[in-house]
Write a protein that holds these residues in place. Structure first.
Motif, PDB file in Angstrom:
ATOM      1  N   ASN A  48     -11.488  -6.663  14.194  1.00 10.00           N
ATOM      2  CA  ASN A  48     -11.442  -5.215  13.971  1.00 10.00           C
ATOM      3  C   ASN A  48     -11.504  -4.443  15.284  1.00 10.00           C
ATOM      4  OD1 ASN A  48     -11.182  -5.407  11.226  1.00 10.00           O
ATOM      5  ND2 ASN A  48     -13.371  -5.181  10.797  1.00 10.00           N
ATOM      6  N   MET A  51      -8.149  -4.508  16.944  1.00 11.73           N
ATOM      7  CA  MET A  51      -7.163  -3.648  16.279  1.00 11.73           C
ATOM      8  C   MET A  51      -7.495  -2.170  16.488  1.00 11.73           C
ATOM      9  SD  MET A  51      -4.528  -3.754  14.146  1.00 11.73           S
ATOM     10  CE  MET A  51      -3.694  -2.188  14.062  1.00 11.73           C
ATOM     11  N   ALA A  77      -0.342   0.256  16.346  1.00 14.19           N
ATOM     12  CA  ALA A  77       0.350  -0.502  15.299  1.00 14.19           C
ATOM     13  C   ALA A  77       1.739  -0.948  15.727  1.00 14.19           C
ATOM     14  CB  ALA A  77       0.435   0.327  14.026  1.00 14.19           C
ATOM     15  N   ILE A  80       0.196  -4.135  17.694  1.00 12.30           N
ATOM     16  CA  ILE A  80      -0.700  -5.075  17.029  1.00 12.30           C
ATOM     17  C   ILE A  80      -0.622  -4.877  15.521  1.00 12.30           C
ATOM     18  CG2 ILE A  80      -3.057  -5.926  16.885  1.00 12.30           C
ATOM     19  CD1 ILE A  80      -3.687  -4.506  19.442  1.00 12.30           C
ATOM     20  N   SER A  81      -0.624  -5.984  14.802  1.00 15.20           N
ATOM     21  CA  SER A  81      -0.636  -5.877  13.362  1.00 15.20           C
ATOM     22  C   SER A  81      -1.686  -6.841  12.824  1.00 15.20           C
ATOM     23  CB  SER A  81       0.761  -6.204  12.855  1.00 15.20           C
ATOM     24  OG  SER A  81       0.684  -6.758  11.607  1.00 15.20           O
ATOM     25  N   LEU A  82      -2.466  -6.368  11.874  1.00 19.14           N
ATOM     26  CA  LEU A  82      -3.563  -7.176  11.353  1.00 19.14           C
ATOM     27  C   LEU A  82      -3.292  -7.537   9.903  1.00 19.14           C
ATOM     28  CD1 LEU A  82      -6.565  -8.227  11.554  1.00 19.14           C
ATOM     29  CD2 LEU A  82      -7.269  -5.951  10.908  1.00 19.14           C
ATOM     30  N   VAL A  83      -3.340  -8.802   9.586  1.00 19.32           N
ATOM     31  CA  VAL A  83      -3.233  -9.219   8.189  1.00 19.32           C
ATOM     32  C   VAL A  83      -4.645  -9.324   7.643  1.00 19.32           C
ATOM     33  CG1 VAL A  83      -2.477 -11.033   6.632  1.00 19.32           C
ATOM     34  CG2 VAL A  83      -1.108 -10.478   8.631  1.00 19.32           C
ATOM     35  N   PRO A  84      -4.980  -8.464   6.670  1.00 18.33           N
ATOM     36  CA  PRO A  84      -6.367  -8.416   6.205  1.00 18.33           C
ATOM     37  C   PRO A  84      -6.771  -9.695   5.481  1.00 18.33           C
ATOM     38  CG  PRO A  84      -4.996  -6.849   4.991  1.00 18.33           C
ATOM     39  CD  PRO A  84      -4.123  -7.503   5.986  1.00 18.33           C
ATOM     40  N   ILE A  98       6.030  -3.342   0.070  1.00 22.01           N
ATOM     41  CA  ILE A  98       4.930  -3.689   0.970  1.00 22.01           C
ATOM     42  C   ILE A  98       5.472  -4.052   2.354  1.00 22.01           C
ATOM     43  CG2 ILE A  98       3.029  -5.301   1.410  1.00 22.01           C
ATOM     44  CD1 ILE A  98       2.276  -3.811  -0.934  1.00 22.01           C
ATOM     45  N   PHE A 150       2.240 -10.195   3.330  1.00 19.99           N
ATOM     46  CA  PHE A 150       1.579  -9.430   4.393  1.00 19.99           C
ATOM     47  C   PHE A 150       2.013  -9.898   5.778  1.00 19.99           C
ATOM     48  CE2 PHE A 150      -0.790  -7.744   0.977  1.00 19.99           C
ATOM     49  CZ  PHE A 150      -1.181  -6.504   1.422  1.00 19.99           C
ATOM     50  N   ARG A 153       5.239  -8.257   6.285  1.00 26.47           N
ATOM     51  CA  ARG A 153       5.011  -6.868   6.673  1.00 26.47           C
ATOM     52  C   ARG A 153       4.735  -6.776   8.175  1.00 26.47           C
ATOM     53  NH1 ARG A 153      -0.551  -5.038   6.707  1.00 26.47           N
ATOM     54  NH2 ARG A 153      -0.095  -5.416   8.875  1.00 26.47           N
ATOM     55  N   GLN A 157       6.993  -5.040  11.151  1.00 26.79           N
ATOM     56  CA  GLN A 157       6.349  -4.051  12.013  1.00 26.79           C
ATOM     57  C   GLN A 157       6.777  -4.214  13.475  1.00 26.79           C
ATOM     58  OE1 GLN A 157       2.322  -3.748  10.767  1.00 26.79           O
ATOM     59  NE2 GLN A 157       1.649  -2.642  12.584  1.00 26.79           N
TER      60      GLN A 157
ATOM     61  N   LEU B 232      -3.795   0.040  -0.511  1.00 24.43           N
ATOM     62  CA  LEU B 232      -3.905  -1.378  -0.176  1.00 24.43           C
ATOM     63  C   LEU B 232      -5.105  -1.651   0.725  1.00 24.43           C
ATOM     64  CD1 LEU B 232      -0.180  -2.255   0.443  1.00 24.43           C
ATOM     65  CD2 LEU B 232      -1.433  -2.093  -1.682  1.00 24.43           C
ATOM     66  N   VAL B 235      -8.119  -1.444   6.001  1.00 20.44           N
ATOM     67  CA  VAL B 235      -7.657  -2.334   7.065  1.00 20.44           C
ATOM     68  C   VAL B 235      -6.133  -2.339   7.099  1.00 20.44           C
ATOM     69  CG1 VAL B 235      -7.646  -4.697   7.905  1.00 20.44           C
ATOM     70  CG2 VAL B 235      -9.703  -3.764   6.852  1.00 20.44           C
ATOM     71  N   HIS B 236      -5.543  -2.449   5.921  1.00 23.25           N
ATOM     72  CA  HIS B 236      -4.093  -2.453   5.838  1.00 23.25           C
ATOM     73  C   HIS B 236      -3.523  -1.143   6.393  1.00 23.25           C
ATOM     74  CE1 HIS B 236      -0.068  -2.898   4.144  1.00 23.25           C
ATOM     75  NE2 HIS B 236      -0.198  -1.657   3.729  1.00 23.25           N
ATOM     76  N   ALA B 238      -4.824   1.049   8.494  1.00 24.85           N
ATOM     77  CA  ALA B 238      -4.971   1.148   9.950  1.00 24.85           C
ATOM     78  C   ALA B 238      -3.990   0.215  10.636  1.00 24.85           C
ATOM     79  CB  ALA B 238      -6.396   0.804  10.350  1.00 24.85           C
ATOM     80  N   SER B 239      -3.785  -0.946  10.031  1.00 25.92           N
ATOM     81  CA  SER B 239      -2.922  -1.941  10.641  1.00 25.92           C
ATOM     82  C   SER B 239      -1.476  -1.468  10.732  1.00 25.92           C
ATOM     83  CB  SER B 239      -3.005  -3.234   9.840  1.00 25.92           C
ATOM     84  OG  SER B 239      -2.045  -4.129  10.284  1.00 25.92           O
ATOM     85  N   ILE B 240      -1.047  -0.593   9.817  1.00 25.29           N
ATOM     86  CA  ILE B 240       0.314  -0.081   9.947  1.00 25.29           C
ATOM     87  C   ILE B 240       0.309   1.307  10.584  1.00 25.29           C
ATOM     88  CG2 ILE B 240       1.266  -1.486   8.096  1.00 25.29           C
ATOM     89  CD1 ILE B 240       1.242   1.033   6.363  1.00 25.29           C
ATOM     90  N   GLY B 241      -0.752   1.585  11.327  1.00 28.12           N
ATOM     91  CA  GLY B 241      -0.719   2.753  12.199  1.00 28.12           C
ATOM     92  C   GLY B 241      -1.183   4.054  11.581  1.00 28.12           C
TER      93      GLY B 241
END
Lengths: 273, 346
Positions: A48, A51, A77, A80-84, A98, A150, A153, A157, B232, B235-236, B238-241
């Motif tokens: 976290n 990110m 973003a 960096i991309s985070l897969v939760p 999605i 994800f 996705r 990105q 979603l 976290v999701h 924030a992750s896509i900006g």
């Protein structure tokens, strides 16, 4: 090695409870990094922080040489991309929708997808083998398929850095291999992937580098063979284990847990969480 | 592409229904004005003078100054409440979130009750909406602060805090009402007002609500992609900006403004913000670019329709509008809940 992402003297605490302490790390391109460590070690918190989801209480994370706090979330973003960890979804979005959300940092609020956006979305679904289920609803997919959605996705990105929090935690062995193979392919295409992984066997097999974290600190980092020593496994995972070379003399090792030994009350091995 | 076409079809149909209902509500009422007369009055008002036997000045004022503002206020208020409910459910990922459950409506009510009690309402037209807005904002700010820590919002805590502060607001309103019972006029005004209704609404009320409705709805639509992402998870998103904290802050301010303005104009009208978005989500899925405009139209239909129904069924105005929407809305919502348990197809 060109440095993409860097933590210097990174610290984070909830109230007075420090969760991450004095973390100094440096990540380049085209690597698959595994974050390992017992429960509560601070792996998710570290992700976290990387990110920019939470603000460090000490030190900073630098993206391409600039502290993360100088970026807008939208600009982060793009890199960096985070897969939760939790990809369960109760809403009836289609797979394509999605994956298309990955284009969000590249689009204005009322701007609709261009042809190029649509191509990237299709390409991401192709790579993750999702094209044939593009119009299915994600809440009707299996856990492995959702995880792939994800990752798709994240690919759409176009972010060169992929962070993943327990990407294989809820998957059966077949889907675990499938997802990790996919990530491996991405790192071979020069992505940087950093994943918190519980399964030491899989971590050792797929990751180029492992970082062992315990009680918020980086204990050691290196190749799987360097990190997964009997001594480390005993001290930080509370297991007595057999470690033997794996594959064709590579740096991977096979870890066979023999018994758990509860010498720390807070660091029990619990793979089922 | 039929996937996309369906929501647009529903929205167009709803828009037509709304227009028809509003027309019917303007033409229908206890005063005996024939359709022909009504049309003549309308064409007069629009600048085409029409002469007609039996056209009296009072008919004109009934149509233009009584019925039209009533219908317009109803439509705007319903739209604001329903779209705000849809936004709150989306941003907190919780089917229970709505202006009334989160205490925003009761906060607005409390503000307005205080203004009525202190006699501020007679000082300026803006006193009541301002007080209602302050009440709504303070409540939502407090609820949000209690439930949020470091940008993460615990939805359970949020709802509980909303319910608790809502109860406090309601108790404070009741206390003020009890204090003002010896002043019969003020007490009556408060009671009447807290029950919610559209009686005696004027063009002033329309002009008061209109800017909030237009700006608010416009800004909420601006955030529809962010809301999809928030569904979603944080976290999701924030992750896509998406800047989750600033998105939430903006949306909270906007909804507080809209609900405050609505409550100040027609009292607290319950259940529209909760029920309407749910029905529409069942019909057209979770996409906010469709759900938000549909909720606005649906809320307007519900409130104008309920008011028309009440005026037709009980001409002596025995049942206040807010009571009616809750009495119709609650059982319908329960019906949906029970049905959904068997065939969950969101």
């Amino acid at each position: 090695m060109t440095t993409q992402l860097e933590c210097s003297n990174l610290g984070f605490s909830y109230g007075k409870q420090p969760v991450i302490k004095e973390v100094n790390l440096c990540f380049g391109k085209g690597e698959f990094i595994g974050l390992i460590g017992p429960n509560g070690a601070g792996k998710s918190t570290l992700l976290n922080l990387l990110m920019g989801m939470i603000t460090p209480s000490e030190g900073h994370v630098a993206l391409a040489g600039q502290p993360l706090k100088h970026y807008k979330q939208r600009d982060i973003a793009r890199h960096i991309s985070l897969v939760p960890q939790d990809v369960s979804i109760n809403y009836a979005f289609s797979v394509r929708e999605i994956v298309a959300m990955g284009r969000n940092p590249h689009l204005g609020p009322f701007q609709s997808e261009s042809n190029r956006d649509r191509q990237l979305i299709n390409l991401a679904m192709e790579k993750t083998d999702l094209l044939q289920m593009a119009d299915r609803r994600v809440n009707q997919l299996s856990g492995g398929e959702r995880q792939r959605v994800f990752i798709a996705r994240a690919i759409a990105q176009e972010a060169p850095i992929l962070l993943m929090d327990e990407p294989t935690a809820s998957l059966d062995i077949c889907h675990q291999l499938e997802v990790l193979n996919l990530v491996k392919t991405l790192t071979e295409e020069n992505h940087l992937a950093i994943a918190a992984i519980h399964d030491l066997e899989l971590a050792s097999r797929f990751c180029d580098q492992l970082i062992l974290i315990a009680e918020g600190k980086v204990i050691t980092q290196g190749t799987p063979a360097e990190v997964l020593t009997k001594q480390n496994l005993y001290q930080y995972f509370s297991i007595e284990a057999e470690v033997e070379p794996y594959g064709h003399g590579e740096q991977s090792v096979r870890v066979t847990a023999l018994r758990s030994c509860h010498h720390h009350s807070s660091t029990n091995l619990n793979r089922n969480d | 592409m039929t996937f996309l076409a369906k929501p647009m079809r529903i929205i167009s149909l709803m828009l037509l229904t709304l227009l028809a209902l509003m027309t019917a509500a303007i033409f229908h009422g206890p005063s005996d004005i024939t359709l022909k007369t009504a049309l003549a009055i309308l064409s007069n008002a629009l600048g085409w003078p029409t002469h007609l036997e039996g056209l009296r000045p009072w008919m004109q004022s009934v149509l233009i100054d009584v019925r039209m503002p009533r219908v317009l206020v109803g439509a705007l208020a319903g739209a604001c409440l329903a779209i705000s409910g849809a936004v709150m459910q989306g941003m907190f990922r919780n089917p229970l979130a709505s202006p009334s459950v989160l205490g925003v409506s009761s906060g607005a009510s409390l503000g307005a009750v205080i203004a009525l009690y202190l006699g501020l309402a007679s000082v300026s037209v803006w006193a009541l909406p301002l007080a209602a807005f302050i009440g709504a904002s303070l409540t939502i700010f407090l609820v949000y602060r209690i439930a949020s820590q470091r940008g993460q919002t615990a939805t359970g805590t949020l709802l509980l805090a909303g319910v608790a502060i809502g109860a406090l607001n309601a108790a404070a309103s009741s206390l003020i009402l009890a204090l003002s019972l010896n002043n019969w006029e003020v007490g009556r005004m408060i009671v009447y007002w807290t029950m919610g209704g559209l009686d005696g609404r004027t063009w002033d009320h329309v002009w008061l609500l209109l800017p909030f409705a237009i700006m608010g709805i416009g800004m909420q639509l601006f955030f529809s992609r962010n809301l999809d992402a928030l569904l979603l998870g944080e976290v999701h998103a924030a992750s896509i900006g998406i800047d989750v904290i600033s998105t939430r802050r903006w949306l909270l301010v906007i909804t507080a403004l809209m609900v405050g303005a609505t409550v100040s104009v027609c009292g607290s009208i319950g259940f529209i913000g909760l029920v309407v978005p749910h029905i529409l989500r069942l019909m057209m899925g979770p996409h906010h670019r469709y759900l938000l405009p549909a909720s606005a139209i649906g809320g307007a239909i519900t409130l104008v329709g309920a008011d028309l129904l009440l005026r037709t069924a009980t001409p002596e105005k025995a049942i206040p509008l807010g009571v009616a929407t809750a009495m119709l809305g609650a059982p319908f919502f329960l019906f949906l809940l029970v049905r959904k348990r068997w065939s969950i197809q969101l």
